[in-house]
Design an enzyme around this catalytic site. Sequence first.
Site, PDB file in Angstrom:
ATOM      1  N   ASP A  42       0.414 152.518  59.052  1.00  0.00           N
ATOM      2  CA  ASP A  42       0.111 153.800  58.405  1.00  0.00           C
ATOM      3  C   ASP A  42      -0.881 154.507  59.321  1.00  0.00           C
ATOM      4  O   ASP A  42      -1.996 154.007  59.545  1.00  0.00           O
ATOM      5  CB  ASP A  42      -0.492 153.541  57.013  1.00  0.00           C
ATOM      6  CG  ASP A  42      -0.783 154.837  56.265  1.00  0.00           C
ATOM      7  OD1 ASP A  42      -1.018 155.884  56.913  1.00  0.00           O
ATOM      8  OD2 ASP A  42      -0.800 154.802  55.020  1.00  0.00           O
ATOM      9  N   ASN A  96       5.504 159.751  66.378  1.00  0.00           N
ATOM     10  CA  ASN A  96       6.540 160.529  65.685  1.00  0.00           C
ATOM     11  C   ASN A  96       6.174 160.854  64.235  1.00  0.00           C
ATOM     12  O   ASN A  96       6.567 161.888  63.712  1.00  0.00           O
ATOM     13  CB  ASN A  96       7.848 159.727  65.741  1.00  0.00           C
ATOM     14  CG  ASN A  96       8.893 160.247  64.793  1.00  0.00           C
ATOM     15  OD1 ASN A  96       9.554 161.256  65.049  1.00  0.00           O
ATOM     16  ND2 ASN A  96       9.055 159.566  63.651  1.00  0.00           N
ATOM     17  N   SER A 133       6.240 166.974  68.724  1.00  0.00           N
ATOM     18  CA  SER A 133       5.662 168.246  68.306  1.00  0.00           C
ATOM     19  C   SER A 133       6.773 169.156  67.799  1.00  0.00           C
ATOM     20  O   SER A 133       7.819 168.672  67.337  1.00  0.00           O
ATOM     21  CB  SER A 133       4.906 168.855  69.493  1.00  0.00           C
ATOM     22  OG  SER A 133       4.250 170.026  69.089  1.00  0.00           O
ATOM     23  N   TYR A 177       1.508 173.080  58.453  1.00  0.00           N
ATOM     24  CA  TYR A 177       2.308 172.274  59.386  1.00  0.00           C
ATOM     25  C   TYR A 177       2.293 172.837  60.808  1.00  0.00           C
ATOM     26  O   TYR A 177       1.995 172.110  61.767  1.00  0.00           O
ATOM     27  CB  TYR A 177       3.744 172.176  58.864  1.00  0.00           C
ATOM     28  CG  TYR A 177       4.693 171.451  59.792  1.00  0.00           C
ATOM     29  CD1 TYR A 177       4.682 170.060  59.854  1.00  0.00           C
ATOM     30  CD2 TYR A 177       5.583 172.143  60.604  1.00  0.00           C
ATOM     31  CE1 TYR A 177       5.552 169.382  60.709  1.00  0.00           C
ATOM     32  CE2 TYR A 177       6.451 171.485  61.453  1.00  0.00           C
ATOM     33  CZ  TYR A 177       6.437 170.107  61.503  1.00  0.00           C
ATOM     34  OH  TYR A 177       7.288 169.434  62.338  1.00  0.00           O
ATOM     35  N   LYS A 230       0.746 171.241  64.385  1.00  0.00           N
ATOM     36  CA  LYS A 230       1.466 170.951  65.632  1.00  0.00           C
ATOM     37  C   LYS A 230       0.793 171.659  66.818  1.00  0.00           C
ATOM     38  O   LYS A 230       0.804 171.161  67.930  1.00  0.00           O
ATOM     39  CB  LYS A 230       2.945 171.355  65.503  1.00  0.00           C
ATOM     40  CG  LYS A 230       3.736 170.470  64.525  1.00  0.00           C
ATOM     41  CD  LYS A 230       3.789 169.000  64.950  1.00  0.00           C
ATOM     42  CE  LYS A 230       4.697 168.166  64.069  1.00  0.00           C
ATOM     43  NZ  LYS A 230       4.729 166.733  64.424  1.00  0.00           N
TER      44      LYS A 230
HETATM   45  N1  LIG Z   1      13.404 167.670  61.501  1.00  0.00           N
HETATM   46  C1  LIG Z   1      13.122 168.705  62.295  1.00  0.00           C
HETATM   47  O1  LIG Z   1      13.875 169.703  62.387  1.00  0.00           O
HETATM   48  C2  LIG Z   1      11.872 168.679  63.129  1.00  0.00           C
HETATM   49  C3  LIG Z   1      11.585 169.813  63.927  1.00  0.00           C
HETATM   50  C4  LIG Z   1      10.455 169.810  64.724  1.00  0.00           C
HETATM   51  C5  LIG Z   1       9.650 168.674  64.750  1.00  0.00           C
HETATM   52  N2  LIG Z   1       9.947 167.591  63.968  1.00  0.00           N
HETATM   53  C6  LIG Z   1       9.061 166.413  64.054  1.00  0.00           C
HETATM   54  O2  LIG Z   1       9.851 165.255  64.236  1.00  0.00           O
HETATM   55  C7  LIG Z   1       9.127 164.105  63.745  1.00  0.00           C
HETATM   56  C8  LIG Z   1      10.021 163.287  62.826  1.00  0.00           C
HETATM   57  O3  LIG Z   1      10.286 164.042  61.665  1.00  0.00           O
HETATM   58  P1  LIG Z   1      11.638 163.906  60.827  1.00  0.00           P
HETATM   59  O4  LIG Z   1      12.268 165.236  60.815  1.00  0.00           O
HETATM   60  O5  LIG Z   1      12.406 162.723  61.288  1.00  0.00           O
HETATM   61  O6  LIG Z   1      11.040 163.681  59.360  1.00  0.00           O
HETATM   62  P2  LIG Z   1      11.172 162.482  58.292  1.00  0.00           P
HETATM   63  O7  LIG Z   1      12.584 162.021  58.203  1.00  0.00           O
HETATM   64  O8  LIG Z   1      10.483 162.995  57.092  1.00  0.00           O
HETATM   65  O9  LIG Z   1      10.330 161.297  58.962  1.00  0.00           O
HETATM   66  C9  LIG Z   1       8.932 161.329  59.015  1.00  0.00           C
HETATM   67  C10 LIG Z   1       8.453 159.926  59.244  1.00  0.00           C
HETATM   68  O10 LIG Z   1       7.005 159.928  59.311  1.00  0.00           O
HETATM   69  C11 LIG Z   1       6.561 158.891  58.469  1.00  0.00           C
HETATM   70  N3  LIG Z   1       5.178 159.083  58.020  1.00  0.00           N
HETATM   71  C12 LIG Z   1       4.645 160.100  57.308  1.00  0.00           C
HETATM   72  N4  LIG Z   1       3.341 159.873  57.075  1.00  0.00           N
HETATM   73  C13 LIG Z   1       3.038 158.679  57.656  1.00  0.00           C
HETATM   74  C14 LIG Z   1       1.880 157.900  57.771  1.00  0.00           C
HETATM   75  N5  LIG Z   1       0.712 158.269  57.209  1.00  0.00           N
HETATM   76  N6  LIG Z   1       1.930 156.739  58.481  1.00  0.00           N
HETATM   77  C15 LIG Z   1       3.090 156.344  59.034  1.00  0.00           C
HETATM   78  N7  LIG Z   1       4.241 157.007  58.935  1.00  0.00           N
HETATM   79  C16 LIG Z   1       4.218 158.182  58.253  1.00  0.00           C
HETATM   80  C17 LIG Z   1       7.540 158.855  57.317  1.00  0.00           C
HETATM   81  O11 LIG Z   1       7.399 157.637  56.583  1.00  0.00           O
HETATM   82  P3  LIG Z   1       7.847 157.500  55.027  1.00  0.00           P
HETATM   83  O12 LIG Z   1       9.320 157.235  55.024  1.00  0.00           O
HETATM   84  O13 LIG Z   1       7.025 156.353  54.546  1.00  0.00           O
HETATM   85  O14 LIG Z   1       7.499 158.812  54.347  1.00  0.00           O
HETATM   86  C18 LIG Z   1       8.832 158.949  58.119  1.00  0.00           C
HETATM   87  O15 LIG Z   1       9.165 157.706  58.657  1.00  0.00           O
HETATM   88  C19 LIG Z   1       7.882 164.675  63.064  1.00  0.00           C
HETATM   89  O16 LIG Z   1       6.779 164.603  63.956  1.00  0.00           O
HETATM   90  C20 LIG Z   1       8.252 166.132  62.811  1.00  0.00           C
HETATM   91  O17 LIG Z   1       7.135 166.956  62.705  1.00  0.00           O
HETATM   92  C21 LIG Z   1      11.041 167.581  63.158  1.00  0.00           C
END
Ligand SMILES: NC(=O)c1ccc[n+]([C@@H]2O[C@H](COP(=O)([O-])OP(=O)(O)OC[C@H]3O[C@@H](n4cnc5c(N)ncnc54)[C@H](OP(=O)(O)O)[C@@H]3O)[C@@H](O)[C@H]2O)c1
Length: 256
Positions: free
Chosen positions: A66, A93, A156, A180, A184
């Site tokens: 965490d 990530n 990011s 958010y 970033k």
């Molecule tokens: N999706 C997009 O279009 C997009 C665009 C730009 C950037 N991003 C970035 O890509 C990365 C991955 O995001 P995603 O889209 O794959 O979102 P996601 O499916 O919601 O995954 C987020 C992950 O972060 C974990 N997390 C949250 N808080 C945490 C903590 N305190 N300690 C450890 N793990 C934690 C979550 O764990 P739990 O399952 O336990 O909640 C989950 O595994 C992020 O940095 C996000 O900002 C995503």
Amino acid sequence: MEIKIESSLKSQSIALITGGNKGLGQQVAKELVGQGYLVLLGSRDFENGKKASEEIGESAYPIQLDVTDAQSINSAAERITAEFGRLDLLVNNAAIAQSGNYSSVSEVLESSKASVASLDEIRTLFETNVLGVLAVTQAMLPLIRLSNSGRIINISSALGSLTLNSDVNFPYRSYFGATYSASKTALNAMTLALAIELEETGIKVRAASPSFTATAMNDFQGTDSVEVGAKALVLAALDTDSPTGSFTGPDGPLPW
Ligand SMILES: NC(=O)c1ccc[n+]([C@@H]2O[C@H](COP(=O)([O-])OP(=O)(O)OC[C@H]3O[C@@H](n4cnc5c(N)ncnc54)[C@H](OP(=O)(O)O)[C@@H]3O)[C@@H](O)[C@H]2O)c1
């Protein structure tokens, strides 16, 4: 519960990814395994990480992590020290887009506006997305210093780019808010600060943005699959050659 890793696997490159239990993190973990890496798949809920690792198969191992919990971070660092003695790649990530108190993406966007954003919400987001990244990085840095090809990749977003958001033609400009997106931006600042500090060590520090990907973070409203979205992240993670301090996305370099 911990899972012991066989010593025969220790000659592989070793990566740690935070928030690897789902979404883009799990996809990056899968692709790193495909590239021959031993991946420590960080998950704040160990059972979720175990399940995600099993889906990937051999060479993916769950580790409880965490990013907002100092004890959890220290235990992970101690375990990696004891079992591997080094870390080649850290992928920061894990992130959150909101605290969980909202019912729709549009409500999140509305409440992120700087004039009304809750200070508690901003603190919560910065705690995970900025300070969590720094805390994990500081704990893992002694292990990364022992690698011949140390890399730190911070996931990011183009939403955090001050340059892009200053341009009236940037299509996502209206999303730039105090929660958010600003977290970033702050993450980008930490990335650059670390890249500058570590320049002489050879450790590459990069920020990388996925494309708009359908994950839990955006209620699966993203337009790309995780396979497509993760491409830019994997490219940045595997890049041992180009200069440190890069910020890249699906179409190449992004402005800070
Ligand atoms: N999706 C997009 O279009 C997009 C665009 C730009 C950037 N991003 C970035 O890509 C990365 C991955 O995001 P995603 O889209 O794959 O979102 P996601 O499916 O919601 O995954 C987020 C992950 O972060 C974990 N997390 C949250 N808080 C945490 C903590 N305190 N300690 C450890 N793990 C934690 C979550 O764990 P739990 O399952 O336990 O909640 C989950 O595994 C992020 O940095 C996000 O900002 C995503």
